[in-house]
Design a protein around this motif. Sequence first.
Motif, short mmCIF file in Angstrom:
data_model
loop_
_atom_site.label_atom_id
_atom_site.label_comp_id
_atom_site.label_asym_id
_atom_site.label_seq_id
_atom_site.Cartn_x
_atom_site.Cartn_y
_atom_site.Cartn_z
N HIS B 42 40.78 -45.08 11.89
CA HIS B 42 41.77 -45.68 11.00
C HIS B 42 42.50 -46.81 11.72
N VAL B 43 42.71 -47.91 10.98
CA VAL B 43 43.45 -49.02 11.56
C VAL B 43 44.84 -49.05 10.93
N PRO B 44 45.86 -48.72 11.68
CA PRO B 44 47.21 -48.71 11.09
C PRO B 44 47.65 -50.15 10.74
N THR B 45 48.63 -50.21 9.85
CA THR B 45 49.02 -51.53 9.34
C THR B 45 49.58 -52.43 10.44
N TYR B 46 50.29 -51.81 11.41
CA TYR B 46 50.87 -52.67 12.44
C TYR B 46 49.77 -53.34 13.26
N VAL B 47 48.65 -52.62 13.41
CA VAL B 47 47.52 -53.22 14.13
C VAL B 47 46.94 -54.36 13.31
N VAL B 48 46.93 -54.19 11.98
CA VAL B 48 46.43 -55.27 11.13
C VAL B 48 47.25 -56.53 11.37
N SER B 49 48.57 -56.37 11.39
CA SER B 49 49.42 -57.53 11.60
C SER B 49 49.21 -58.13 12.99
N LEU B 50 49.02 -57.23 13.95
CA LEU B 50 48.79 -57.68 15.32
C LEU B 50 47.51 -58.52 15.39
N LEU B 51 46.46 -57.98 14.76
CA LEU B 51 45.20 -58.73 14.76
C LEU B 51 45.37 -60.05 14.03
N GLY B 52 46.12 -60.00 12.93
CA GLY B 52 46.37 -61.24 12.19
C GLY B 52 47.07 -62.26 13.07
N LYS B 53 48.01 -61.77 13.88
CA LYS B 53 48.72 -62.66 14.79
C LYS B 53 47.75 -63.28 15.79
N TYR B 54 46.85 -62.46 16.32
CA TYR B 54 45.86 -62.99 17.26
C TYR B 54 45.04 -64.10 16.60
N LEU B 55 44.69 -63.86 15.32
CA LEU B 55 43.85 -64.86 14.65
C LEU B 55 44.60 -66.18 14.49
N THR B 56 45.91 -66.10 14.19
CA THR B 56 46.65 -67.37 14.09
C THR B 56 46.73 -68.05 15.45
N TYR B 57 46.87 -67.24 16.51
CA TYR B 57 46.85 -67.82 17.85
C TYR B 57 45.51 -68.48 18.13
N ALA B 58 44.44 -67.81 17.64
CA ALA B 58 43.10 -68.37 17.86
C ALA B 58 42.99 -69.73 17.17
N LEU B 59 43.56 -69.82 15.97
CA LEU B 59 43.52 -71.11 15.26
C LEU B 59 44.32 -72.17 16.04
N LEU B 60 45.44 -71.72 16.58
CA LEU B 60 46.26 -72.63 17.39
C LEU B 60 45.47 -73.12 18.61
N ALA B 61 44.80 -72.17 19.26
CA ALA B 61 44.00 -72.53 20.44
C ALA B 61 42.89 -73.51 20.04
N LEU B 62 42.32 -73.27 18.87
CA LEU B 62 41.27 -74.15 18.36
C LEU B 62 41.80 -75.58 18.24
N SER B 63 43.02 -75.68 17.73
CA SER B 63 43.61 -77.01 17.54
C SER B 63 43.82 -77.70 18.88
N VAL B 64 44.17 -76.91 19.90
CA VAL B 64 44.34 -77.51 21.23
C VAL B 64 42.99 -77.94 21.78
N ASP B 65 41.98 -77.09 21.55
CA ASP B 65 40.67 -77.41 22.11
C ASP B 65 40.12 -78.69 21.49
N LEU B 66 40.43 -78.91 20.22
CA LEU B 66 39.93 -80.13 19.57
C LEU B 66 40.41 -81.37 20.32
N ILE B 67 41.68 -81.40 20.71
CA ILE B 67 42.16 -82.61 21.38
C ILE B 67 41.99 -82.55 22.89
#
Lengths: 544, 382
Positions: B42-67
């Motif tokens: 089972h994945v508790p909801t707080y973990v869902v949010s945590l993973l979601g946070k990681y994904l937004t960080y990943a998008l941020l990192a992606l934006s840095v990698d582009l430049i």
Amino acid sequence: MTSRARLFPSLRVLCAALALLFAAALVGTFPGRAEAQDISGALGQFTSNKYDDTEAALGALALSGSPAAAGIVSALADGRLVFGGLPPRVFIEGEGGALLDPLTMQPVADAPPVKPVRVNNRVRRAIEAANGALSLVSPDAGKRREAALAVGRSRDEAALPALDAALAKESDPQVKSAMNLARASILIGKEGISPAERIAAVELVGAEGNQDALAILRGVPDSAAPEVKQAAAQAIEGIERNLAMWGMAQNVWYGLSLGSVLLLAAIGLAITFGVMGVINMAHGEMVMLGAYTTFVVQEVIRTSYPGLFDASLLIAIPLAFLFTGLIGVIIERTVIRFLYGRALETLLATWGISLILQQAIRTIFGPTNREVGAPSWMSGSFEIGHLSITSGRLWIIVFALLVFFALLATLRLTRIGLEMRAVTQNRRMAASMGIRTNWVDAMTFGLGSGIAGMAGVALSQIDNVSPNLGQSYIIDSFLVVVFGGVGNLWGTLVGAMTLGVANKLLEPYAGAVLGKIALLVIVILFIQKRPRGLFALKGRSIEA
Amino acid sequence: MSITRQPALLGTSGIIFLAVLFAASVLVPVLNLAVAPDSAVHVPTYVVSLLGKYLTYALLALSVDLIWGYVGILSLGQGAFFALGGYAMGMYLMRQIGTRGVYGDPVLPDFMVFLNWKELPWFWYGFDWFPFAALMVLLAPGILALVFGWFAFRSRVTGVYLSIITQAMTFALLLAFFRNDMGFGGNNGLTDFKDILGFNIQADGTRLTLFVLSALALGLGYVLCRFLVRSHFGKVLVAIRDAETRVRFTGYRAENYKLVAFVVSAMLAGIAGALYVPQVGIINPSEFSPANSIEIIVWVAVGGRGTLVGAALGAVLVNYAKTYFTSGMLAPYWLFMLGGLFVAVTLFLPKGIVGTYYDWREKRRRHDDIPAAPLAAPGPAE
């Protein structure tokens, strides 16, 4: 009785101006002028123990100029002025109840039964007044000056006669000018004097040129002649211009002080970043280590050699230089040397090092601020004109300049400095000339770090010594170096002072935070205009 | 990447990356909703949010990698764009609170009532309308990047100098947003959000949706970046990275290319910020702190600069490590580890995890069929 007077000290302060009024009134009204030195009549009046007589006696004492007068007045205030015997005589009750002669302060042999001279509120006010008038003729010049200043601030016409009397006797030029000023302050607001006299008074006050004078000049009555008002307006304008100039000078001083702090913080970076091209994000931590070195030195001194405390900073400076220099050499040998030519990667590695150093200090000394004391010669302040200058700041400016010129001399005049410049300009050529480039690299980085450590000693005096100390300087330091021009020490000096002064000059208009923001924006825009800083090194390379 | 053979839009690692993302966005909701709470998977909801946070960080990192990876712009102010996007979303969420705030003011957010403000400042207008807020998520960082980049690239501020002024930019913004008078909640920032588009922001369903949206945004962002760097435009970017002056001499307006890449990157960071805020529940000025922006660089460096996938991977790995270590007994040592990671990666893994893997794969391929690929692409230069 007396305890009530002590219970209301603020009341007494409040009465100070009033008191002088009464002093003047007494001096002016009572027909005591003739027997100035002879206070025996006044003493006799005390024995009747009537409030009116006591008051009259106080008035006579106030203008007597007798050296004994002050003692008698204060004895009355303390309830120690007693009278008794036949015919009634006045005594001062000394310690242990012994009765003293009020004139000679010698114990009297045949002490009669006595009771204290009664005091009520009216008399108490008269006592204050007598004190004020007495201090205008006090033998202590400082006290006379203070009394004159107080009269000047109160601007009470009634004090004029007392002031005139005191002026006639005054010989000390400083006190005299204070009294003249006080007199002029009173004359400005006084009714019924000639315009010429009033203008003279305005000019006298105007020459003083401070905030008090400004307030006095604003008090010129509307009824005054137009030429008086014009003179006052002129004087006010002059003073305001003068004060604005001094205010500006004060801000420039603060700016130089801030600039010297920036210079101290940035000067080591000018070596590691400016000369070596290493984006040394751990620079701030070197400053922090220097500050903690000071802390440790002071701790050792406190516990073992308390007498050396005043020398603690002098001891800490070389130790901080050596310690942080050593750390710098270690960092260079273990990390930086693998990253030469990859400037942006040194940024990451040194940032990592800065995190490690911060955490190390946090683990050893705890996350809270550590107390670093100031030696006696660092505290205190003095004034030049309307500038107030704190010794600590002055020493920091001196120290910053000393470090700067010492560094400049090292680079210009010494063997190692020559080698450093050779290696940074052309590494391979330097190597083929027999310079041990590795060793020079290590020394250069060590030198930059060591200077940062010395800066930390100075900054420990004005900032909180905490693990985050370095963080607050790193951005400013980089801006200073970039603004001044990378690779140019003079640029760092000019950059630091310019940014410091600009910051302090902006502050009055924009506030501290907005001023700082404005400065950052200005520097960002400036770098657009001159991407290589104020003093760019000239070269032919397109990429450089 | 070779010049002669146009690589596929996605490539093997890209397909794997998107597949993993897709799998996660299906599996996580299923494991959260359909599996009993006491089950091991089972994945508790707080973990869902945590993973979601990681994904937004990943998008941020992606934006840095582009430049950083493809244009050589090391921005130490990327966190500012992220935070601006976050603030735009936060302002929308603040307006949604309505009368449910502590002071119950229908229009003014709590902190404004607290500061005794009488009316909404003009720059808050429109933020109660989601499409406007969404537009601002793109425009606020985009316009800042446009203005900043236009000035900087035109006057050819490059390398270290650019890094330092981007850092100064985010530092100035940090100071500005700390001010109460700015009207963005000062020190405390924006928080206490209630709902988003009418859905309760705390509800499991909303959290899952946000998670899936983050995965979607990351996937789309990846495809966009991939598309950009594969195109002719991207080739010019890489050329600028490796020899800007030469590109200029060939007749390209290098500053315009850089500007476009910079603005796109800032907008991606803004989207990341906008998705981050509802999942974390707060946005405050500390997001602007220069240290944050530097940390983003490390995610990219760890994963592998100039690989896109690596940036995302690095962001998730480093942040997972951060969560893991800062919550346990090892918390005091986290900064040692993070610092050590910075040093170790720059010294021993200069191409990052994915970059090193590519090298290894390339070497093996060449070993298998000689003479295979033409000259390997040179590593990213400064």
